[in-house]
Design an enzyme around this catalytic site. Sequence first.
Site, mmCIF file in Angstrom:
data_model
loop_
_atom_site.group_PDB
_atom_site.id
_atom_site.type_symbol
_atom_site.label_atom_id
_atom_site.label_comp_id
_atom_site.label_asym_id
_atom_site.label_seq_id
_atom_site.Cartn_x
_atom_site.Cartn_y
_atom_site.Cartn_z
ATOM 1 N N TYR A 101 0.855 -1.198 0.000
ATOM 2 C CA TYR A 101 0.000 0.000 0.000
ATOM 3 C C TYR A 101 0.881 1.235 0.000
ATOM 4 C CZ TYR A 101 -3.158 3.654 1.509
ATOM 5 O OH TYR A 101 -3.890 4.817 1.566
ATOM 6 N N GLU A 185 -3.335 7.354 -4.341
ATOM 7 C CA GLU A 185 -3.266 6.119 -3.555
ATOM 8 C C GLU A 185 -3.174 4.937 -4.500
ATOM 9 O OE1 GLU A 185 -5.991 4.663 0.044
ATOM 10 O OE2 GLU A 185 -6.891 4.155 -1.873
#
Length: 376
Positions: A101, A185
Amino acid sequence: MDLYEHQARGLFEEHGIPVPRAEVTDSPEGARESARRLGGRVVVKAQVKTGGRGKAGGVRLAEDPAAAELTARQILGMNIKGHTVGKVMLARPVDIEAEFYISYVLDRAAGRFLAIASAEGGTEIEEVAAARPEAVSRIPVDPAVGVTSAKAQEIAEAAGLPPQTVDVLVRLWQVLVREDALLVEVNPLVRTRQGQILALDGKVTLDDNARFRQARWGDEEEEYDDSLEAAAAARGLNYVKLDGEVGIIGNGAGLVMSTLDVVAGCGARPANFLDIGGGASAQVMADGLAVILSDPAVKSVFVNVFGGITACDAVADGIVQALDTVRLTKPLVVRLDGNNAARGRAVLDAYAHPLVQQVTTMDGAARRSAQLANTS
Ligand code: GDP
Ligand code: MN
């Protein structure tokens, strides 16, 4: 403005971030064609501006073009967390070895950006952060310096990402800066079994204040969106959806912000922020009430007005005219104070609508609307 995954993917590709080959379509037949061009086996992905599509059944593998068509038919039109799927992206599947992530997000309080990174990607980062906070690294990024390779190395090391991700971390920062984004993101950023690093999913939020210099989005038509915020934006309202039960209307952003706090202090949760500004015309009041009353979560509405240049009797006239066009279905608590308050209150008293009550103080009106929301 939030971008769709396929738009974020396009930006990543332009900035040299490796992404799977993919195409977008709004029809099952188009999905079959795309799957054929992509090699047959594809991942069919719902294009909606919300996360958790995988869990909701909006990300599915199809073995061949016929299966892609069938799967697209099932996903198109699906409702995912209140968003209707209008398009699907077909992507070449990859063999995932590890999921990471990474995001860069504006930290307004600190006046900086924050790199959030984790070696445990794939699931929603909030869940990882809640279950295992030590698995999520938060590293401040000085906007004047940005993410250099040294900084990217620091981020990768802190989070336990492999060194091959450093180049992607630098390029992702370039996406943020050059595209005027407030958030970028990638979840998951993956390492494939072949050892390649790929951005498998992307979320980008652009800074609307920079739209004037981002020509490509400036004249882009907002795609169909059935959310309350879109309905409010179409009416030119300053509205933000929140997750409570007390609908809020006020004049002036500062007053509305403090109204949210006072309602929360009374043990209820605000359903929205809505600033109708100085004018507070009947039309704006009607539009605001229409949006708030169409929110199924709303149980009571609190109109909090401090008359300044706009006198309270004009606001009261606006409320009365609005109630002639919008059918009130929930209790409405009104607090009028300031310029011509007595006249404004008299207007509403004379109107005598059974669902409208007046309370003269902000605290008292907040308490009343909280009670109404908590007991109905
Ligand atoms: P989200 O659920 O909205 O975040 O959608 P994602 O695009 O992140 O997809 C959800 C999950 O599906 C990912 O975390 C992956 O585990 C899986 N996934 C997506 N694309 C592929 C793929 O090409 N191959 C494999 N094996 N899994 C995939
Ligand atoms: Mn994802």
